[in-house]
Design a protein around this motif. Structure first.
Motif, PDB file in Angstrom:
ATOM      1  N   SER A   4       0.791  -1.286  -0.128  1.00 34.36           N
ATOM      2  CA  SER A   4      -0.029   0.061   0.186  1.00 34.36           C
ATOM      3  C   SER A   4       0.820   1.132   0.164  1.00 34.36           C
ATOM      4  N   SER A   5       2.293   1.302   0.348  1.00 35.56           N
ATOM      5  CA  SER A   5       2.975   2.358   0.280  1.00 35.56           C
ATOM      6  C   SER A   5       3.518   2.650  -0.868  1.00 35.56           C
ATOM      7  N   ALA A   6       3.295   1.717  -1.939  1.00 33.18           N
ATOM      8  CA  ALA A   6       3.683   2.360  -3.263  1.00 33.18           C
ATOM      9  C   ALA A   6       3.178   3.437  -3.919  1.00 33.18           C
ATOM     10  N   ARG A   7       4.003   4.351  -4.334  1.00 40.35           N
ATOM     11  CA  ARG A   7       3.612   5.645  -4.874  1.00 40.35           C
ATOM     12  C   ARG A   7       3.204   5.586  -6.372  1.00 40.35           C
ATOM     13  N   PRO A   8       2.321   6.216  -6.874  1.00 42.55           N
ATOM     14  CA  PRO A   8       1.816   5.960  -8.154  1.00 42.55           C
ATOM     15  C   PRO A   8       3.108   6.438  -8.937  1.00 42.55           C
ATOM     16  N   GLU A   9       2.809   5.709 -10.196  1.00 48.66           N
ATOM     17  CA  GLU A   9       3.946   6.499 -11.299  1.00 48.66           C
ATOM     18  C   GLU A   9       3.689   7.686 -11.591  1.00 48.66           C
ATOM     19  N   ASN A  10       4.762   8.321 -11.805  1.00 49.83           N
ATOM     20  CA  ASN A  10       4.541   9.819 -12.176  1.00 49.83           C
ATOM     21  C   ASN A  10       4.313   9.894 -13.440  1.00 49.83           C
ATOM     22  N   PRO A  11       3.285  10.418 -13.940  1.00 50.15           N
ATOM     23  CA  PRO A  11       3.016  10.381 -15.433  1.00 50.15           C
ATOM     24  C   PRO A  11       4.074  11.290 -16.265  1.00 50.15           C
ATOM     25  N   PHE A  12       4.809  12.120 -15.702  1.00 53.13           N
ATOM     26  CA  PHE A  12       5.914  12.633 -16.326  1.00 53.13           C
ATOM     27  C   PHE A  12       7.202  12.261 -16.299  1.00 53.13           C
ATOM     28  N   SER A  13       7.237  11.169 -15.867  1.00 55.26           N
ATOM     29  CA  SER A  13       8.693  10.347 -15.569  1.00 55.26           C
ATOM     30  C   SER A  13       9.162  10.098 -17.071  1.00 55.26           C
ATOM     31  N   SER A  14      10.418   9.786 -17.262  1.00 49.70           N
ATOM     32  CA  SER A  14      11.244   9.863 -18.590  1.00 49.70           C
ATOM     33  C   SER A  14      10.471   8.579 -19.158  1.00 49.70           C
ATOM     34  N   ARG A  15      10.032   7.457 -18.355  1.00 53.48           N
ATOM     35  CA  ARG A  15       9.558   6.246 -18.902  1.00 53.48           C
ATOM     36  C   ARG A  15       8.189   6.484 -19.966  1.00 53.48           C
ATOM     37  N   ARG A  16       7.610   7.796 -19.603  1.00 56.41           N
ATOM     38  CA  ARG A  16       6.259   8.230 -19.914  1.00 56.41           C
ATOM     39  C   ARG A  16       6.435   9.000 -21.149  1.00 56.41           C
ATOM     40  N   CYS A 234       9.046  26.947 -19.338  1.00 56.21           N
ATOM     41  CA  CYS A 234       9.653  25.971 -20.208  1.00 56.21           C
ATOM     42  C   CYS A 234      10.520  26.388 -21.485  1.00 56.21           C
ATOM     43  N   GLY A 235      10.117  27.690 -21.903  1.00 56.86           N
ATOM     44  CA  GLY A 235      10.495  28.457 -23.162  1.00 56.86           C
ATOM     45  C   GLY A 235      10.367  27.450 -24.336  1.00 56.86           C
ATOM     46  N   GLY A 236       9.095  26.911 -24.552  1.00 57.83           N
ATOM     47  CA  GLY A 236       8.948  25.912 -25.634  1.00 57.83           C
ATOM     48  C   GLY A 236       9.649  24.544 -25.837  1.00 57.83           C
ATOM     49  N   ASP A 237      10.239  24.277 -24.535  1.00 58.83           N
ATOM     50  CA  ASP A 237      10.740  22.872 -24.560  1.00 58.83           C
ATOM     51  C   ASP A 237      10.107  22.108 -23.927  1.00 58.83           C
ATOM     52  N   PHE A 238       9.522  21.033 -24.569  1.00 57.63           N
ATOM     53  CA  PHE A 238       8.656  19.894 -24.071  1.00 57.63           C
ATOM     54  C   PHE A 238       9.532  18.954 -22.852  1.00 57.63           C
ATOM     55  N   ARG A 239      10.945  18.746 -23.216  1.00 60.40           N
ATOM     56  CA  ARG A 239      11.574  18.040 -21.953  1.00 60.40           C
ATOM     57  C   ARG A 239      11.398  18.821 -20.698  1.00 60.40           C
ATOM     58  N   LYS A 240      11.711  20.081 -20.820  1.00 55.29           N
ATOM     59  CA  LYS A 240      11.779  20.998 -19.739  1.00 55.29           C
ATOM     60  C   LYS A 240      10.392  21.098 -18.856  1.00 55.29           C
ATOM     61  N   LEU A 241       9.386  21.088 -19.817  1.00 57.57           N
ATOM     62  CA  LEU A 241       7.969  21.176 -19.295  1.00 57.57           C
ATOM     63  C   LEU A 241       7.657  20.100 -18.571  1.00 57.57           C
ATOM     64  N   TRP A 242       7.895  18.715 -18.992  1.00 55.91           N
ATOM     65  CA  TRP A 242       7.693  17.732 -18.399  1.00 55.91           C
ATOM     66  C   TRP A 242       8.461  17.563 -17.090  1.00 55.91           C
ATOM     67  N   SER A 243       9.661  18.075 -17.158  1.00 57.13           N
ATOM     68  CA  SER A 243      10.444  17.960 -15.951  1.00 57.13           C
ATOM     69  C   SER A 243       9.789  18.971 -14.511  1.00 57.13           C
ATOM     70  N   LEU A 244       9.256  19.935 -15.266  1.00 56.49           N
ATOM     71  CA  LEU A 244       8.725  20.985 -14.247  1.00 56.49           C
ATOM     72  C   LEU A 244       7.526  20.251 -13.719  1.00 56.49           C
ATOM     73  N   LEU A 245       6.711  19.533 -14.483  1.00 50.84           N
ATOM     74  CA  LEU A 245       5.467  19.107 -14.082  1.00 50.84           C
ATOM     75  C   LEU A 245       5.564  17.680 -13.153  1.00 50.84           C
ATOM     76  N   TYR A 246       6.663  17.096 -13.427  1.00 51.07           N
ATOM     77  CA  TYR A 246       7.120  15.968 -12.760  1.00 51.07           C
ATOM     78  C   TYR A 246       7.414  16.226 -11.484  1.00 51.07           C
ATOM     79  N   ASP A 247       8.121  17.722 -10.801  1.00 49.08           N
ATOM     80  CA  ASP A 247       8.276  18.046  -9.737  1.00 49.08           C
ATOM     81  C   ASP A 247       6.833  18.525  -8.936  1.00 49.08           C
TER      82      ASP A 247
END
Lengths: 273, 136
Positions: A4-16, A234-247
């Motif tokens: 039950s302690s498992a955290r949900p997968e972060n939808p903005f992880s690199s895997r996703r 993010c300045g139009g950079d999807f990678r940075k966008l997902w990184s910010l939303l990950y946090d």
């Protein structure tokens, strides 16, 4: 089944969100079939007709499709691009960092593989965390393989990472052996036909966001509310966008309780070229 | 369907994982028995988070088409493996390490279907259950 302690997968992880895990989306079908893009036109502004190449995200629902060979992809939008790649010897996909070049390449590769007579393809990716010596070494080894295995299409992701000498080596080899060469770059290249410009657009990001949050109804509203600020940063950079939303997502689920990463530092964890 | 010996999916390092797989409905709608070209079961860990990803397969077993002809895939097919001592399941901000049991079904048309069962490899739960026995 898990504890039950498992955290949900972060939808903005690199895997996703890594290139290929998300679909390449373009707001205009014409954008991918237009002839040439040297004029620097923004294909995402060329009309309201919406089309998308929808590859299922790599989620983990039971018995999902594992090898994105979906009919939705087949030849709908990328067909004209592939035709142009195979009609010319040197073609390029141009766009700023994090705008979807690698994602588009991944989609094109899948399309090529599922074709009737796919060319033998060799893909090389160059990143800025590798030395030029390493780049040249990898390039030489790859070119030997291309020659030996009679490769029909060589794809170079991150062409701008190669210095002049390595580019000369690649171009000379291509001329000699006559295979098709497709590269990605931040800027248009001489002697390469630009077949597509990628650019990150807000409405595309919003659609991808909605897709990523499909399985997260509890967090959807809160994350969607944080999207405008992340987009501005993010300045139009999807990678940075997902990184910010990950946090943002981590903060939301309380995983970072007591040791929150400062927002200013979050972009440092962006992987990229 | 995948099952493992611990219903909660929690295992201790070095513990024996005993599991089974079975296909509940064959043929499924639109799928004939001959369409199944192979079944692979693996126990693996992968990282999840920002930046580069890592993955390692700890256990792997494949049932090819010929082998599948010899067995009844609608009955539980056993497998087992001794789990390693590391890496343990970890849940951090930037990185998580997840373990899972994965079943991959290969179909004749080139598609493959995947299902996963999450596992937890942790020594915390087993301090009381495993350690006393090991110390004897």
């Amino acid at each position: 089944m898990n504890g039950s302690s498992a955290r949900p997968e972060n939808p903005f992880s690199s895997r996703r969100t890594r290139p290929g895990a998300l679909p390449y989306r373009s707001s205009s079908a014409e954008s991918l079939s237009e002839k040439g893009s040297e004029k620097g036109s923004d294909p995402l502004r060329q009309g309201a007709k919406t089309s998308a190449i929808d590859v299922p995200p790599q989620g983990r629902t039971p018995f999902q499709r594992g090898s994105e060979t979906c009919s939705e992809e087949t030849g709908v939008v990328t067909g004209p691009l592939i035709e142009r790649i195979m009609a010319r010897r040197r073609t390029a996909i141009i766009g700023p960092h994090g705008s979807g070049k690698t994602t588009l390449l991944a989609t094109l590769c899948r399309q090529l593989e599922s074709g009737i007579a796919p060319p033998r393809t060799l893909t090389l990716a160059f990143h800025n965390d590798q030395s030029q010596a390493m780049h040249r070494g990898r390039l030489r080894a790859a070119l030997e393989v291309a020659q030996r295995d009679r490769i029909g299409l060589v794809i170079v992701d991150g062409y701008e990472q190669l210095r002049w000498l390595a580019r000369c080596l690649l171009n000379r080899h291509q001329r000699r052996w006559g295979y098709h060469l497709l590269v990605t770059s931040h800027r248009p290249l001489r002697s390469f036909q630009t077949i597509h410009h990628t650019s990150a657009e807000r409405h595309v990001a919003e659609r991808l966001l909605a897709q990523l949050l499909e399985r997260y109804p509890a967090q959807e509203e809160a994350i969607t509310a944080r999207f405008p600020a992340a987009w501005d940063r993010c300045g139009g950079d999807f990678r940075k966008l997902w990184s910010l939303l990950y946090d943002d997502f981590e903060r939301l689920i309380g995983n970072a309780r007591g040791r929150e990463t400062p927002r200013e530092n979050s972009s440092l964890n962006c992987s990229g070229r | 369907m995948l099952t493992c010996s611990h219903p909660d999916g929690r295992y201790a390092p070095g513990e024996l994982l005993v599991g089974t797989w079975q296909l509940a409905e064959v043929p499924r709608e639109g799928m004939s028995r001959e369409e199944i070209q192979g079944v692979e079961v693996s126990v693996l860990w992968y990282t999840e988070g920002k930046g580069d990803e890592d993955l390692a397969v700890h256990f792997f077993q494949r049932w090819n088409a010929a082998r599948l002809e010899e067995i009844d895939v609608t009955t539980p097919q056993p497998f087992q493996t001794e789990l390693p001592y590391s890496p343990l399941t970890y849940q951090g901000h930037l990185l998580r390490i997840r373990w899972c049991l994965r079943l991959r079904l290969f179909l004749a048309d080139g598609r493959d279907l995947v299902t996963e069962l999450p596992l937890t490899l942790s020594s915390a739960r087993d301090a009381a259950e495993i350690a006393p026995r090991d110390l004897q």
